[in-house]
Design an enzyme around this catalytic site. Structure first.
Site, short mmCIF file in Angstrom:
data_model
loop_
_atom_site.label_atom_id
_atom_site.label_comp_id
_atom_site.label_asym_id
_atom_site.label_seq_id
_atom_site.Cartn_x
_atom_site.Cartn_y
_atom_site.Cartn_z
N SER A 23 0.83 -1.20 0.00
CA SER A 23 0.00 0.00 0.00
C SER A 23 0.88 1.26 0.00
O SER A 23 1.73 1.41 -0.86
CB SER A 23 -0.96 -0.05 1.19
OG SER A 23 -2.01 0.86 1.06
N ASP A 45 -9.32 -5.83 -4.78
CA ASP A 45 -8.95 -4.73 -3.89
C ASP A 45 -10.02 -3.64 -3.93
O ASP A 45 -10.33 -3.09 -4.98
CB ASP A 45 -7.60 -4.16 -4.34
CG ASP A 45 -6.89 -3.37 -3.27
OD1 ASP A 45 -7.56 -2.60 -2.56
OD2 ASP A 45 -5.65 -3.51 -3.15
N HIS A 96 -7.24 -6.14 -0.36
CA HIS A 96 -6.13 -5.20 -0.26
C HIS A 96 -5.01 -5.72 0.64
O HIS A 96 -3.89 -5.20 0.59
CB HIS A 96 -6.63 -3.85 0.27
CG HIS A 96 -5.59 -2.77 0.27
ND1 HIS A 96 -4.97 -2.31 -0.87
CD2 HIS A 96 -5.05 -2.05 1.30
CE1 HIS A 96 -4.10 -1.36 -0.56
NE2 HIS A 96 -4.12 -1.18 0.75
#
Length: 261
Positions: free
Chosen positions: A86, A212, A239
């Site tokens: 991320s 995601d 995610h």
């Protein structure tokens, strides 16, 4: 430490994303150490066990200081494999520009992969999550005053599973809800990187997460097109594949590491 499949000893450095910490890699760390790999999991500033106040972390350099310090002190004859999740992708890109000769490969997992960070409107369009269809999903703090941009952010608990962990086990979602901490959003938005002369010498691999809900596959694909990595791998995950598909994520990271030799 033993060698795996004829490969030399490998050292992985795992970098968390916004609001998470080194703790989120616990399953991957266990799998790696069981396989004989050396693993370092870092807490960036205001994350995990680091007690810094996120509302006082105003620059990305300050936020990323633990990774910068680690790489600065790494012997010149050693190379590591960076893995970032991320917003941890911003940390990887910063490191690529600063320490290219100490990085064997950088592996981006559902991560921001922007060559110069958030330097242009297109970078913001491609790299910032768009979850506007869910309404107000985050709590913001304004540590510098209400007339200034927010200084920290955290996803509201009622949206965490839907956006971050919808395919993850309930026990991992419960753990995360207790350990997530506000992230220094002002530092993230100020992440801009100059082109290091050796940056293009570092191999990059991107692992896409097809289900995601936070950094949607379309945004991941746009970043891949604009700064093409040497390899793109795919996971049927949410995610947070370190929770939802840890064994598959470990296998892809290992595959990417092997391809770097």
């Amino acid at each position: 430490m033993k060698e795996q499949a004829g490969l030399p000893d490998l050292h992985f450095v795992l970098v968390h994303g916004a609001c998470h910490g080194a703790w989120c890699w616990f399953k991957i760390r266990s799998l790696m150490e069981t396989s004989g790999y050396k693993v370092t999991c870092l807490d960036l500033k205001s994350a995990g066990i680091d007690q810094s106040n996120p509302n006082t972390i105003l620059t990305f350099d300050e936020y990323n200081a633990p990774l910068t310090h680690f790489l600065s002190n790494l012997p010149d004859n050693e190379k590591v494999i960076l893995v970032g999740h991320s917003a941890g992708g911003l940390s990887l890109t910063d490191a690529i520009h600063r320490f290219a000769k100490k990085i064997r490969v950088a592996i981006y997992v559902a991560a921001n992969m922007l060559r110069h960070g958030f330097s242009t409107d297109q970078d913001i369009k491609d790299g910032e999550p768009d979850v506007s269809e869910y309404g107000e999903v985050a709590d913001l703090e304004y540590g510098m005053g209400l007339d200034q941009p927010p200084t920290s952010i955290i996803i509201k608990e009622e949206f965490q599973k839907r956006l971050l962990y919808q395919l993850s086990p309930k026990e991992d979602t419960a753990l995360a809800s207790m350990l997530l901490r506000p992230g220094p959003v002002r530092a993230f938005k100020g992440a801009r990187f100059e082109g290091g002369k050796d940056a293009d010498s570092v191999s990059r691999i991107y692992i896409k997460t097809l289900h995601d809900q936070m950094l949607k596959p379309m945004k991941q694909e746009q970043m891949i097109k604009r700064w093409q990595p040497c390899q793109v791998l795919v996971l049927e995950s949410d995610h947070s594949p370190f929770f939802s598909t840890p064994r598959l994520l470990f296998d892809l990271i290992s595959k990417g590491a092997a391809a770097s030799f």
